[in-house]
Design a protein around this motif. Structure first.
Motif, PDB file in Angstrom:
ATOM      1  N   VAL A   1     -35.449  21.948 -20.177  1.00  0.00           N
ATOM      2  CA  VAL A   1     -35.359  21.107 -21.471  1.00  0.00           C
ATOM      3  C   VAL A   1     -36.778  21.251 -22.131  1.00  0.00           C
ATOM      4  O   VAL A   1     -36.947  21.254 -23.268  1.00  0.00           O
ATOM      5  CB  VAL A   1     -35.077  19.737 -20.737  1.00  0.00           C
ATOM      6  CG1 VAL A   1     -35.422  18.684 -21.879  1.00  0.00           C
ATOM      7  CG2 VAL A   1     -33.675  19.452 -20.204  1.00  0.00           C
ATOM      8  N   LEU A   2     -37.901  21.072 -21.362  1.00  0.00           N
ATOM      9  CA  LEU A   2     -39.161  21.191 -22.085  1.00  0.00           C
ATOM     10  C   LEU A   2     -39.279  22.656 -22.810  1.00  0.00           C
ATOM     11  O   LEU A   2     -39.799  22.773 -23.968  1.00  0.00           O
ATOM     12  CB  LEU A   2     -40.279  21.211 -21.091  1.00  0.00           C
ATOM     13  CG  LEU A   2     -40.464  19.621 -20.525  1.00  0.00           C
ATOM     14  CD1 LEU A   2     -41.508  19.612 -19.363  1.00  0.00           C
ATOM     15  CD2 LEU A   2     -40.852  18.659 -21.669  1.00  0.00           C
ATOM     16  N   SER A   3     -38.821  23.657 -22.212  1.00  0.00           N
ATOM     17  CA  SER A   3     -38.763  24.841 -23.003  1.00  0.00           C
ATOM     18  C   SER A   3     -37.973  24.874 -24.114  1.00  0.00           C
ATOM     19  O   SER A   3     -38.178  25.626 -25.446  1.00  0.00           O
ATOM     20  CB  SER A   3     -38.287  26.159 -22.142  1.00  0.00           C
ATOM     21  OG  SER A   3     -39.364  26.208 -21.046  1.00  0.00           O
ATOM     22  N   ALA A   4     -36.971  24.242 -24.061  1.00  0.00           N
ATOM     23  CA  ALA A   4     -36.079  24.099 -25.346  1.00  0.00           C
ATOM     24  C   ALA A   4     -36.435  23.279 -26.519  1.00  0.00           C
ATOM     25  O   ALA A   4     -36.412  23.569 -27.519  1.00  0.00           O
ATOM     26  CB  ALA A   4     -34.648  23.536 -24.946  1.00  0.00           C
ATOM     27  N   ASP A   5     -37.138  22.307 -26.168  1.00  0.00           N
ATOM     28  CA  ASP A   5     -38.069  21.426 -27.070  1.00  0.00           C
ATOM     29  C   ASP A   5     -39.033  22.097 -27.577  1.00  0.00           C
ATOM     30  O   ASP A   5     -39.366  21.960 -28.946  1.00  0.00           O
ATOM     31  CB  ASP A   5     -38.305  20.167 -26.248  1.00  0.00           C
ATOM     32  CG  ASP A   5     -37.621  19.126 -25.830  1.00  0.00           C
ATOM     33  OD1 ASP A   5     -36.403  19.363 -26.230  1.00  0.00           O
ATOM     34  OD2 ASP A   5     -37.715  18.480 -25.020  1.00  0.00           O
ATOM     35  N   ALA A   6     -39.878  23.018 -26.851  1.00  0.00           N
ATOM     36  CA  ALA A   6     -40.891  23.858 -27.345  1.00  0.00           C
ATOM     37  C   ALA A   6     -40.409  24.719 -28.397  1.00  0.00           C
ATOM     38  O   ALA A   6     -40.877  25.077 -29.356  1.00  0.00           O
ATOM     39  CB  ALA A   6     -41.659  24.792 -26.441  1.00  0.00           C
ATOM     40  N   LEU A   7     -39.154  25.443 -28.113  1.00  0.00           N
ATOM     41  CA  LEU A   7     -38.538  26.757 -29.054  1.00  0.00           C
ATOM     42  C   LEU A   7     -38.173  25.911 -30.264  1.00  0.00           C
ATOM     43  O   LEU A   7     -38.323  26.125 -31.488  1.00  0.00           O
ATOM     44  CB  LEU A   7     -37.391  27.111 -28.595  1.00  0.00           C
ATOM     45  CG  LEU A   7     -37.860  28.298 -27.229  1.00  0.00           C
ATOM     46  CD1 LEU A   7     -36.524  28.710 -26.656  1.00  0.00           C
ATOM     47  CD2 LEU A   7     -38.432  29.322 -27.889  1.00  0.00           C
ATOM     48  N   THR A   8     -37.352  24.454 -30.270  1.00  0.00           N
ATOM     49  CA  THR A   8     -37.255  23.745 -31.346  1.00  0.00           C
ATOM     50  C   THR A   8     -38.341  23.442 -32.169  1.00  0.00           C
ATOM     51  O   THR A   8     -38.377  23.652 -33.577  1.00  0.00           O
ATOM     52  CB  THR A   8     -36.500  22.417 -30.905  1.00  0.00           C
ATOM     53  OG1 THR A   8     -35.354  22.853 -30.248  1.00  0.00           O
ATOM     54  CG2 THR A   8     -36.120  21.782 -32.241  1.00  0.00           C
ATOM     55  N   LEU A   9     -39.366  23.009 -31.525  1.00  0.00           N
ATOM     56  CA  LEU A   9     -40.638  22.749 -32.164  1.00  0.00           C
ATOM     57  C   LEU A   9     -41.426  24.065 -33.019  1.00  0.00           C
ATOM     58  O   LEU A   9     -41.937  23.922 -34.150  1.00  0.00           O
ATOM     59  CB  LEU A   9     -41.655  22.060 -31.547  1.00  0.00           C
ATOM     60  CG  LEU A   9     -41.383  20.588 -30.785  1.00  0.00           C
ATOM     61  CD1 LEU A   9     -42.471  20.315 -29.952  1.00  0.00           C
ATOM     62  CD2 LEU A   9     -41.332  19.619 -31.905  1.00  0.00           C
TER      63      LEU A   9
END
Length: 73
Positions: free
Chosen positions: A35-43
C-alpha cells in the motif's frame, strides 16, 4: 519416556503456533508495504504532472514577458 515425547510434542505445537502468528504478521506488514509503495508511486506521478505544469507555466511567463518587452520598445 512417553511423558517426554508429549512435552516435546506440546513444545513443537507451541512453536508452530508462534510461527503461524509470525507469518500472519509478516503478511500484514507486506500488505502495508505494498500500500505504501502504491502511495509512493501515486505521489511520484503527481509530482511529474506538477513539474510538467510548472514548465508550461514558465513557458507562458517567458512568452508574455517577451511580448511585454516588444510592446514597451
Amino acid at each position: 519416556m512417553q511423558g517426554d515425547a508429549l512435552v516435546l510434542s506440546a513444545d513443537a505445537l507451541t512453536l508452530s503456533a508462534d510461527a503461524l502468528v509470525l507469518s500472519v504478521d509478516a503478511l500484514v506488514l507486506s500488505a502495508d508495504a505494498l500500500v505504501l509503495s502504491a502511495d509512493a508511486l501515486t505521489l511520484s506521478a503527481d509530482a511529474l504532472v506538477l513539474s510538467a505544469d510548472a514548465l508550461a507555466l514558465q513557458g507562458i511567463v517567458k512568452f508574455n514577458s517577451l511580448r511585454i518587452n516588444e510592446m514597451l520598445y
